[in-house]
Design an enzyme around this catalytic site. Structure first.
Site: not given
Ligand code: NAP
Length: 256
Positions: A145, A159
């Site tokens: 990400s 996360y």
């Protein structure tokens, strides 16, 4: 389905979480390029079958395999199901992942454990057991990400930490598998229109969030699953052979 022309003709791929979202975009692109694609899913078998059907409708070949990740013995179960359909593989895409909406102070131990079990532990052991099935010259692509390198976003800290761990895995694994001609890379999407983001991004009520998110990209739009599928296809191809251990920014210029 018969033999399919394309740069991955004769090759087999596995895309974890290939049934929906970014994984579906990747699975469809690899299928279009001629790979036989294992479309993995967790619980939504209907979505996996739709993805398989979409690949077949374009003349490709695919099969669905279900295994809930983040559970005891997940990697072993996944590979035993995969082995029932295919003899070895060439392209492994560790895409399945979950997000969080918990800030630092809100994160509970069980949620933290689950994030790391699905986003880090599962790809680690899927790849460990997959390495013996991967043919020399193969590819491992981990879906990271932009958040692992973006400015801190403590709203979803845990996360982002899982993706940081995945990137370190990518770097180290490239040294382990390099002698076999296998490349290992992280692909880092920015904001992509998937079910994962539906709650805050889709629909009339989220129009402002959509527009401000689109402006984060230098290209002025939200990412689509196919944007990521195309990057993965490059890395998986012969053209991508000299790229390994890398973190590929696929954020549409959201970090610039
Ligand atoms: P998504 O639309 O929610 O799809 C997730 C996929 O992963 C589904 O196929 C799902 O299968 C599978 N999956 C999720 N949890 C699982 C579990 N515990 N066990 C087995 N399968 C599981 O997600 P997405 O937005 O496409 O995200 C895909 C990857 O891209 C993730 O690693 C995510 O962190 C990363 N990413 C996404 C964005 C974004 O903006 N969307 C941005 C950066 C990075 P089932 O439906 O069967 O559960």
């Amino acid at each position: 389905m018969g033999a399919h022309a394309g740069r991955f003709a004769g090759k087999t791929a596995l895309v974890t979480g290939g049934s929906r979202g970014i994984g579906r975009g990747i699975a469809e692109r690899l299928g279009r390029d001629g790979a036989r694609v294992g479309v993995h899913f967790g619980s939504n078998e209907v979505a996996a079958k739709e993805t398989v059907a979409a690949i077949e409708a374009e003349g490709g070949s695919a099969f669905a395999i279900g295994t809930e990740l983040g559970t005891e013995g997940d990697a072993r179960a996944l590979w035993s199901r995969f082995d029932a359909h295919a003899d070895g593989l060439d392209i492994l895409v560790n895409n399945a992942g979950i997000g969080t909406s918990s800030s630092f102070t809100e994160t509970e131990v069980a949620e933290y454990d689950r994030l790391f079990a699905v986003n880090v532990k599962a790809p680690y052991f899927i790849t460990q057991l997959g390495a013996e099935r991967l043919r020399d010259g193969g590819r491992v692509i981990n879906i990271s990400s932009g958040l692992s390198r973006a400015a801190a976003m403590p709203e979803i800290m845990a996360y982002a930490m899982t993706k940081g761990a995945l990137d370190v895995f990518t770097q180290n694994l490239s040294k382990v598998l390099g002698p076999r001609g296998i490349t290992v890379n992280s692909v880092a999407p920015g904001i992509v229109d998937t079910d994962n983001n539906a709650g805050w991004l889709r629909g009339e009520e989220n129009k402002d969030a959509w527009e401000s998110s689109a402006k984060l990209s230098a290209l002025g739009r939200i990412g689509e699953a196919s944007d990521i599928g195309d990057v993965v296809s490059f890395l998986a191809s012969h053209d991508g052979r000299w790229v390994t251990g890398a973190w590929i920014d696929a954020t549409g210029g959201s970090l610039t």
